[in-house]
Design a protein around this motif. Sequence first.
Motif, PDB file in Angstrom:
ATOM      1  N   ASP A   1       0.852  -1.187   0.000  1.00 36.35           N
ATOM      2  CA  ASP A   1       0.000   0.000   0.000  1.00 36.35           C
ATOM      3  C   ASP A   1       0.891   1.241   0.000  1.00 36.35           C
ATOM      4  OD1 ASP A   1      -2.188  -1.611   0.095  1.00 36.35           O
ATOM      5  OD2 ASP A   1      -2.449  -1.448   2.272  1.00 36.35           O
TER       6      ASP A   1
ATOM      7  N   GLY B   1       0.973   5.082   0.818  1.00 38.12           N
ATOM      8  CA  GLY B   1       0.325   6.220   1.461  1.00 38.12           C
ATOM      9  C   GLY B   1       0.919   7.528   0.980  1.00 38.12           C
TER      10      GLY B   1
ATOM     11  N   GLY C   1       0.583  11.788   1.215  1.00 38.49           N
ATOM     12  CA  GLY C   1      -0.017  12.904   1.945  1.00 38.49           C
ATOM     13  C   GLY C   1       0.583  14.237   1.570  1.00 38.49           C
TER      14      GLY C   1
ATOM     15  N   PHE D   1      -3.095   5.336  -1.488  1.00 37.50           N
ATOM     16  CA  PHE D   1      -4.066   5.864  -0.536  1.00 37.50           C
ATOM     17  C   PHE D   1      -3.681   7.307  -0.217  1.00 37.50           C
ATOM     18  CE2 PHE D   1      -4.503   1.364   0.017  1.00 37.50           C
ATOM     19  CZ  PHE D   1      -5.817   1.147   0.387  1.00 37.50           C
TER      20      PHE D   1
ATOM     21  N   LEU E   1      -3.658  10.284   2.227  1.00 39.41           N
ATOM     22  CA  LEU E   1      -3.810  10.563   3.653  1.00 39.41           C
ATOM     23  C   LEU E   1      -4.254  12.011   3.791  1.00 39.41           C
ATOM     24  CD1 LEU E   1      -0.377   8.999   4.705  1.00 39.41           C
ATOM     25  CD2 LEU E   1      -2.544   7.825   4.220  1.00 39.41           C
TER      26      LEU E   1
ATOM     27  N   VAL F   1      -7.622   7.758   3.215  1.00 35.21           N
ATOM     28  CA  VAL F   1      -7.401   7.448   4.626  1.00 35.21           C
ATOM     29  C   VAL F   1      -7.618   8.735   5.402  1.00 35.21           C
ATOM     30  CG1 VAL F   1      -5.768   6.688   6.382  1.00 35.21           C
ATOM     31  CG2 VAL F   1      -5.755   5.616   4.122  1.00 35.21           C
ATOM     32  N   ILE F   2      -8.565   8.718   6.313  1.00 37.48           N
ATOM     33  CA  ILE F   2      -8.912   9.922   7.056  1.00 37.48           C
ATOM     34  C   ILE F   2      -8.979   9.583   8.536  1.00 37.48           C
ATOM     35  CG2 ILE F   2     -11.408   9.525   6.835  1.00 37.48           C
ATOM     36  CD1 ILE F   2     -11.718  12.568   6.494  1.00 37.48           C
TER      37      ILE F   2
ATOM     38  N   SER G   1      -8.643   6.131  10.270  1.00 37.98           N
ATOM     39  CA  SER G   1      -7.442   5.890  11.074  1.00 37.98           C
ATOM     40  C   SER G   1      -7.569   6.595  12.419  1.00 37.98           C
ATOM     41  CB  SER G   1      -6.199   6.405  10.334  1.00 37.98           C
ATOM     42  OG  SER G   1      -5.056   6.307  11.148  1.00 37.98           O
TER      43      SER G   1
END
Length: 203
Positions: free
Chosen positions: A10, A12, A14, A71, A73, A90-91, A125
């Motif tokens: 995965d 991530g 952001g 994903f 973030l 993803v929150i 999360s």
Amino acid sequence: MESLFPGRIDMGLGRSVGFTEGVRRALGRDKQDADDFAEQLRQLLGWFTGEQTDHPQVHAHPAEGLRPAPFVLAMGSGATIAAEQGLPLVIGDLSDPDRMQRGIDTYRDGFRPSRWAEHPYVVISGTVAVAATTDQARSLLIPEAGSAAYSRTRGSFRLWRRRPRSKRGRWPARNGRTTKTRCAATSTARRRRWSRNWRRSWR
């Protein structure tokens, strides 16, 4: 890593550009660079799809053709960006459930299907501590909170260890010496150093 473990990685992504100014300088970034996150995200994913146009003569191998699951973030505008680019989200903000729900609703309402995801996909999360009582659970979170505060101000991560309390609610002694004894010993040592320095200044 996707080449070594297909379908198990995965990715991530952001908007953060580093905790402190020193970290941002080392990365060659500034706070304003977060405003260009949407374009940076497109460029990054373009290296995997082979569709990036900023450097048409450059290809990333073995990344090109691979599909690690991306994903985003996000808490605020990142949810909108994830929806526009059709990416999983993803929150996390369990301290403000209403704000978190608004972010999820914004994401779902504006989601556009893409090659990365056909439908909205949300991961919530949060930091959760499990203990017999609320006070005990809160005490488990103190080291993490301290480490987070330290990293954001110092730019490095420090391991904080929680010292257990005794049955009387006092901090246990270390190396057989009580806290009161340690404080007295420290004060005595400081007085001795001050006395030596004072005598030297009059020689």
